[in-house]
Design a protein around this motif. Structure first.
Motif, mmCIF file in Angstrom:
data_model
loop_
_atom_site.group_PDB
_atom_site.id
_atom_site.type_symbol
_atom_site.label_atom_id
_atom_site.label_comp_id
_atom_site.label_asym_id
_atom_site.label_seq_id
_atom_site.Cartn_x
_atom_site.Cartn_y
_atom_site.Cartn_z
ATOM 1 N N PRO A 83 0.829 -1.221 0.000
ATOM 2 C CA PRO A 83 0.000 0.000 0.000
ATOM 3 C C PRO A 83 0.859 1.265 0.000
ATOM 4 C CG PRO A 83 -0.014 -1.017 2.170
ATOM 5 C CD PRO A 83 0.743 -1.955 1.270
ATOM 6 N N ASN A 84 0.265 2.376 -0.438
ATOM 7 C CA ASN A 84 1.050 3.603 -0.615
ATOM 8 C C ASN A 84 1.666 4.124 0.676
ATOM 9 O OD1 ASN A 84 -1.998 4.523 -0.358
ATOM 10 N ND2 ASN A 84 -0.769 6.233 0.332
ATOM 11 N N ASP A 85 1.009 3.854 1.819
ATOM 12 C CA ASP A 85 1.546 4.398 3.069
ATOM 13 C C ASP A 85 2.751 3.602 3.572
ATOM 14 O OD1 ASP A 85 -0.698 2.602 3.340
ATOM 15 O OD2 ASP A 85 -0.519 2.835 5.502
ATOM 16 N N TRP A 86 3.167 2.578 2.837
ATOM 17 C CA TRP A 86 4.401 1.868 3.181
ATOM 18 C C TRP A 86 5.604 2.433 2.421
ATOM 19 C CZ3 TRP A 86 3.046 -4.131 3.352
ATOM 20 C CH2 TRP A 86 2.150 -4.350 4.422
ATOM 21 N N GLN A 87 5.359 3.332 1.481
ATOM 22 C CA GLN A 87 6.476 3.815 0.657
ATOM 23 C C GLN A 87 7.461 4.644 1.478
ATOM 24 O OE1 GLN A 87 5.536 5.428 -3.242
ATOM 25 N NE2 GLN A 87 7.144 6.957 -3.013
ATOM 26 N N VAL A 88 8.730 4.291 1.308
ATOM 27 C CA VAL A 88 9.797 4.996 2.006
ATOM 28 C C VAL A 88 10.586 5.782 0.974
ATOM 29 C CG1 VAL A 88 11.980 4.656 3.232
ATOM 30 C CG2 VAL A 88 9.988 3.276 3.844
ATOM 31 N N GLY A 89 10.867 7.054 1.237
ATOM 32 C CA GLY A 89 11.704 7.803 0.317
ATOM 33 C C GLY A 89 11.330 9.261 0.224
ATOM 34 N N GLN A 90 11.903 9.908 -0.772
ATOM 35 C CA GLN A 90 11.719 11.347 -0.985
ATOM 36 C C GLN A 90 10.245 11.719 -0.994
ATOM 37 O OE1 GLN A 90 12.978 12.714 -4.866
ATOM 38 N NE2 GLN A 90 13.297 14.804 -4.154
ATOM 39 N N THR A 91 9.424 10.865 -1.610
ATOM 40 C CA THR A 91 8.011 11.194 -1.724
ATOM 41 C C THR A 91 7.156 10.255 -0.896
ATOM 42 O OG1 THR A 91 7.906 9.841 -3.711
ATOM 43 C CG2 THR A 91 8.304 12.165 -3.995
ATOM 44 N N GLY A 92 7.789 9.492 -0.049
ATOM 45 C CA GLY A 92 7.043 8.625 0.857
ATOM 46 C C GLY A 92 7.379 9.015 2.269
ATOM 47 N N LYS A 93 7.515 8.018 3.143
ATOM 48 C CA LYS A 93 7.837 8.344 4.532
ATOM 49 C C LYS A 93 9.342 8.438 4.732
ATOM 50 C CE LYS A 93 3.522 7.108 6.526
ATOM 51 N NZ LYS A 93 2.622 6.050 6.920
ATOM 52 N N ILE A 94 9.718 9.322 5.615
ATOM 53 C CA ILE A 94 11.123 9.492 5.979
ATOM 54 C C ILE A 94 11.289 8.800 7.317
ATOM 55 C CG2 ILE A 94 12.915 11.188 6.495
ATOM 56 C CD1 ILE A 94 11.850 11.695 3.720
ATOM 57 N N ILE A 95 12.206 7.863 7.382
ATOM 58 C CA ILE A 95 12.312 7.078 8.608
ATOM 59 C C ILE A 95 13.739 7.086 9.141
ATOM 60 C CG2 ILE A 95 10.364 5.589 7.989
ATOM 61 C CD1 ILE A 95 12.392 3.480 7.093
ATOM 62 N N ALA A 96 13.881 6.809 10.424
ATOM 63 C CA ALA A 96 15.221 6.747 11.023
ATOM 64 C C ALA A 96 15.264 5.611 12.041
ATOM 65 C CB ALA A 96 15.563 8.078 11.674
ATOM 66 N N PRO A 97 15.051 4.375 11.588
ATOM 67 C CA PRO A 97 15.049 3.267 12.538
ATOM 68 C C PRO A 97 16.480 2.938 13.006
ATOM 69 C CG PRO A 97 14.877 2.430 10.300
ATOM 70 C CD PRO A 97 14.861 3.933 10.201
ATOM 71 N N ASP A 98 16.565 2.206 14.100
ATOM 72 C CA ASP A 98 17.892 1.746 14.539
ATOM 73 C C ASP A 98 18.419 0.697 13.568
ATOM 74 O OD1 ASP A 98 18.047 3.349 16.807
ATOM 75 O OD2 ASP A 98 16.759 1.985 17.927
ATOM 76 N N LEU A 99 17.498 -0.064 12.994
ATOM 77 C CA LEU A 99 17.907 -1.112 12.062
ATOM 78 C C LEU A 99 16.985 -1.115 10.843
ATOM 79 C CD1 LEU A 99 19.678 -3.601 11.447
ATOM 80 C CD2 LEU A 99 18.059 -4.983 12.770
ATOM 81 N N TYR A 100 17.581 -1.052 9.648
ATOM 82 C CA TYR A 100 16.818 -1.084 8.400
ATOM 83 C C TYR A 100 17.288 -2.272 7.582
ATOM 84 C CZ TYR A 100 14.611 0.559 4.078
ATOM 85 O OH TYR A 100 13.827 0.672 2.958
ATOM 86 N N ILE A 101 16.372 -3.170 7.270
ATOM 87 C CA ILE A 101 16.735 -4.342 6.477
ATOM 88 C C ILE A 101 16.090 -4.192 5.101
ATOM 89 C CG2 ILE A 101 16.695 -6.868 6.347
ATOM 90 C CD1 ILE A 101 16.488 -6.958 9.378
ATOM 91 N N ALA A 102 16.922 -4.022 4.068
ATOM 92 C CA ALA A 102 16.435 -3.757 2.711
ATOM 93 C C ALA A 102 16.604 -5.010 1.865
ATOM 94 C CB ALA A 102 17.216 -2.604 2.099
ATOM 95 N N ILE A 103 15.506 -5.499 1.337
ATOM 96 C CA ILE A 103 15.545 -6.756 0.595
ATOM 97 C C ILE A 103 15.182 -6.526 -0.873
ATOM 98 C CG2 ILE A 103 14.698 -9.123 0.531
ATOM 99 C CD1 ILE A 103 13.786 -8.679 3.469
ATOM 100 N N GLY A 104 16.128 -6.809 -1.758
ATOM 101 C CA GLY A 104 15.862 -6.640 -3.189
ATOM 102 C C GLY A 104 15.543 -5.207 -3.547
ATOM 103 N N ILE A 105 16.267 -4.278 -2.948
ATOM 104 C CA ILE A 105 16.078 -2.847 -3.213
ATOM 105 C C ILE A 105 17.375 -2.300 -3.806
ATOM 106 C CG2 ILE A 105 15.744 -0.584 -2.119
ATOM 107 C CD1 ILE A 105 13.912 -1.898 -0.099
ATOM 108 N N SER A 106 17.265 -1.612 -4.948
ATOM 109 C CA SER A 106 18.498 -1.158 -5.608
ATOM 110 C C SER A 106 19.167 -0.016 -4.844
ATOM 111 C CB SER A 106 18.199 -0.724 -7.045
ATOM 112 O OG SER A 106 17.256 0.340 -7.045
ATOM 113 N N GLY A 107 18.355 0.903 -4.300
ATOM 114 C CA GLY A 107 18.935 2.047 -3.600
ATOM 115 C C GLY A 107 19.010 3.290 -4.467
#
Ligand SMILES: Cc1cc2nc3c(=O)[nH]c(=O)nc-3n(C[C@H](O)[C@H](O)[C@H](O)COP(=O)(O)OP(=O)(O)OC[C@H]3O[C@@H](n4cnc5c(N)ncnc54)[C@H](O)[C@@H]3O)c2cc1C
Ligand SMILES: Cc1cc2nc3c(=O)[nH]c(=O)nc-3n(C[C@H](O)[C@H](O)[C@H](O)COP(=O)(O)OP(=O)(O)OC[C@H]3O[C@@H](n4cnc5c(N)ncnc54)[C@H](O)[C@@H]3O)c2cc1C
Lengths: 252, 308
Positions: free
Chosen positions: B234-258
């Motif tokens: 869903p759209n409210d899960w989008q992270v990034g410039q036009t999504g949510k800005i987050i600062a977790p202690d741990l971020y696990i990125a799976i199959g994401i180019s960056g």
């Protein structure tokens, strides 16, 4: 209805900008510029409303240096009818942009003003809301769907918990999000035709609006660099690494 | 110096972001916390507990039920006079209302503040976080939206007085429907651990692997724009410039180019773990821990390993 679309010329979204060593800003010499991606969605929405028989005229306006001509031509090639370039060099803050747009609204009397939700250079996310405030018009920001219902609009907006649908009467301000539509690439004949569409050029100074910045830009700095960490070989090593992170977090 | 902070809340609960905004605003002066909405007494009670709050102002009215920017900006404009700073979270309500208010008061706002250097100097990111600008303002009032993830939360234990205020506003837009993403996972913007997936999952069914791993870790779920556009998240899960800005202690990125627009959302992450079959993916180059591999093999093994 008559639609006004505001479009901004920005550093292309694919360019990774560099901060100038003297901290005065980012390097914009010799980098590729293009229409703010969100504004393409705004133009596309206007053109689609036109194609559906809801818009009689689409006017695009851009505020910026001479070269902003390019983004107006792009919008005209996509199907807008007429362009206005308000020439301004240097820094024009969002409040001044909104005031210039208010002046254009007073002249053009559109029923709907479409803008991007944010410009990808300054990432301000302000102009649409400010213009709505200046005009005391309703605003529907971050739109992912626009429907004409009766003599108003139903707009679905992207919000923190998902989406929300609101109804606004016209005249109104709508700002476009990326999932609103898929902007078209104008075919060559349209690009040629765009050059013959009317494009008025007017100096910003002629509007009698105080453009002096309110904020002082003290410096621009690069963000903290991240350095590469280490690689793990397989899922077992990764599991161990995640577990050690978890116990570190628990210890805090 | 006196600060008015607009509380963020949803479904009768104060958002976790508000504690962070209060802590940030407290460095500017004594804080009054405004709770606007309809039937918000439980929110006001929670708000009164936040350390640093002098008093809680409650505007309870049907016209504020959907927190439309027209009504919120009008309310803030009416309350603005005694305050030097009016502050909101850089989330849906604040983003929508603060610039509108600014135009009404003929002020330049400063949005997405990530650092406060005294009452009139602020840092904000530009160009998807690839540069940070420091601005100062000589205006007599300062309108700010603040990125909650850049600040630590205020503690609780306070018992601030609660004062009702006249709402005196009318709703302009008609609220028609809310389309909520149902989820029992933690709230993404303030989660301590976030697991995120990209378009490489290939379907919504397979994207459920991300949620499964998140459940095991007590984490929130994030997604790339490409994954949201494809309908996997869903759209409210989008992270990034036009999504949510987050600062977790741990971020696990799976199959994401960056892509740089995605990285804009995770610059504040303390530790990044990346799983990608391409060792050259930009995210793999900035990850603290990286595994080159096929996510469809690695993630089920990781889930099984963590469950053990
Ligand atoms: C302190 C400070 C220093 C700055 N320094 C510089 C500088 O050195 N050089 C420089 O070039 N800029 C500079 N700017 C940026 C300039 O002032 C921005 O153009 C202005 O702030 C608009 O911000 P935005 O585009 O992010 O607005 P947003 O609110 O993000 O834009 C939203 C939408 O409004 C519309 N819009 C915005 N701007 C225009 C426009 N010009 N024409 C038509 N439509 C528009 C578009 O539809 C856009 O999608 C500075 C700004 C600040 C605050
Ligand atoms: C104006 C604008 C705003 C944007 N805003 C955002 C935003 O807010 N957030 C955002 O995320 N994006 C945003 N984007 C989009 C962004 O540019 C990228 O397109 C997007 O982030 C890419 O998503 P992705 O990593 O899922 O896909 P891709 O870039 O396609 O990457 C997929 C990755 O998965 C890897 N992979 C494939 N198969 C496997 C496998 N079996 N196992 C392991 N790895 C595998 C590949 O090696 C690749 O690295 C924006 C773009 C624009 C123009």
């Amino acid at each position: 209805m008559k639609i006004l679309v505001a479009v901004k010329r920005v550093v292309d979204h694919a360019v990774r900008v560099r901060v100038r060593p003297d901290g005065s800003g980012v390097e914009t010499e010799n980098v590729r510029m293009s229409m703010n991606p969100f504004d393409k969605h705004a133009v596309e929405a206007a053109v689609q409303l036109g194609e559906a028989g809801h818009a009689s005229e689409i006017v695009v306006v851009s505020i910026g240096p001479k070269q902003s001509n390019d983004v107006i031509l792009t919008a005209l090639a996509m199907g807008a009818h007429r362009g206005i370039l308000i020439e301004a060099d240097g820094r024009v803050e969002t409040l001044a942009v909104a005031k210039l747009l208010r002046a254009v609204v007073a002249e053009e009397k559109p029923d709907l003003v479409l803008l991007g939700k944010q410009a990808v250079d300054d990432d301000s996310n302000q102009v649409g809301q400010m213009l709505a405030g200046l005009l005391s018009w309703p605003q529907a920001t971050f739109a992912s769907e626009i429907r004409v219902v009766g003599d108003g609009l139903e707009v679905t907006r992207e919000v923190d918990y998902g989406r929300a649908t609101i109804g606004v009467s016209l005249p109104a301000i709508v700002t476009a999000d990326l999932r609103l539509n898929t902007p078209r690439n104008a075919a060559l004949p349209m690009v040629m035709k765009a050059r013959s569409k009317p494009l008025a050029v007017r100096p910003a100074a002629a509007f009698g609006i105080d453009l002096t910045p309110r904020l002082k830009l003290e410096k621009v700095s690069p963000p903290a660099e991240r350095v590469a960490g280490h690689r793990v070989a397989d899922a077992a090593e990764l599991t161990a690494a995640v577990q050690s992170e978890l116990s570190e977090l628990e210890a805090l | 110096m006196a600060v008015l902070v607009l509380a963020e809340h949803d479904l009768g609960t104060l958002s976790a972001a508000t504690a962070r905004i209060v802590a940030a605003a407290e460095t500017l002066g004594p804080v009054d916390l405004l709770v606007a909405g309809q039937g918000v007494s439980s929110v006001a009670a929670e708000a009164a507990k936040l350390a640093g709050v002098e008093k809680v102002l409650v505007a309870d009215s049907a016209a504020l039920a959907s927190l439309s920017p027209e009504a919120v900006a009008a309310l803030l404009a009416r309350l603005a006079e005694p305050y030097t700073h009016i502050v909101a979270a850089a989330a849906a309500t604040g983003r929508d209302a603060i610039p509108r208010l600014a135009a009404k008061l003929d002020l330049m706002p400063v949005t997405d503040v990530v650092a406060i250097h005294g009452p009139t100097r602020f840092d904000r990111p530009i160009y998807a976080g690839n540069a940070i600008e420091t601005v100062s303002s000589g205006q007599n009032k300062h309108l700010l939206t603040i990125r909650a993830s850049a600040f630590r939360p205020a503690v609780t234990g306070n018992d601030a007085p609660i004062h009702p205020v006249e709402a005196g506003v009318a709703a302009v837009a008609r609220f028609l429907a809310a389309h909520r993403t149902e989820s029992d996972l933690p709230e993404l913007s303030t989660a301590q651990i976030v697991v995120a997936g990209g378009v490489s999952f290939g379907s919504a069914e397979k994207f459920a692997l991300v949620s499964e791993l998140a459940k095991v870790l007590g984490a929130a779920v994030g997604a790339t724009r490409a994954a949201v556009d494809a309908g996997y998240a869903p759209n409210d899960w989008q992270v990034g410039q036009t999504g949510k800005i987050i600062a977790p202690d741990l971020y696990i990125a799976i199959g994401i180019s960056g892509a740089l627009q995605h990285l804009a959302g995770i610059q504040g992450a303390k530790k990044i773990i990346a799983i990608n079959k391409d060792p050259e993916a930009p995210l793999m180059k900035i990850a603290d821990i990286a595994l080159v591999g096929d996510l469809f093999e690695v993630v089920p093994q990781l889930i099984a390993g963590l469950k053990r």
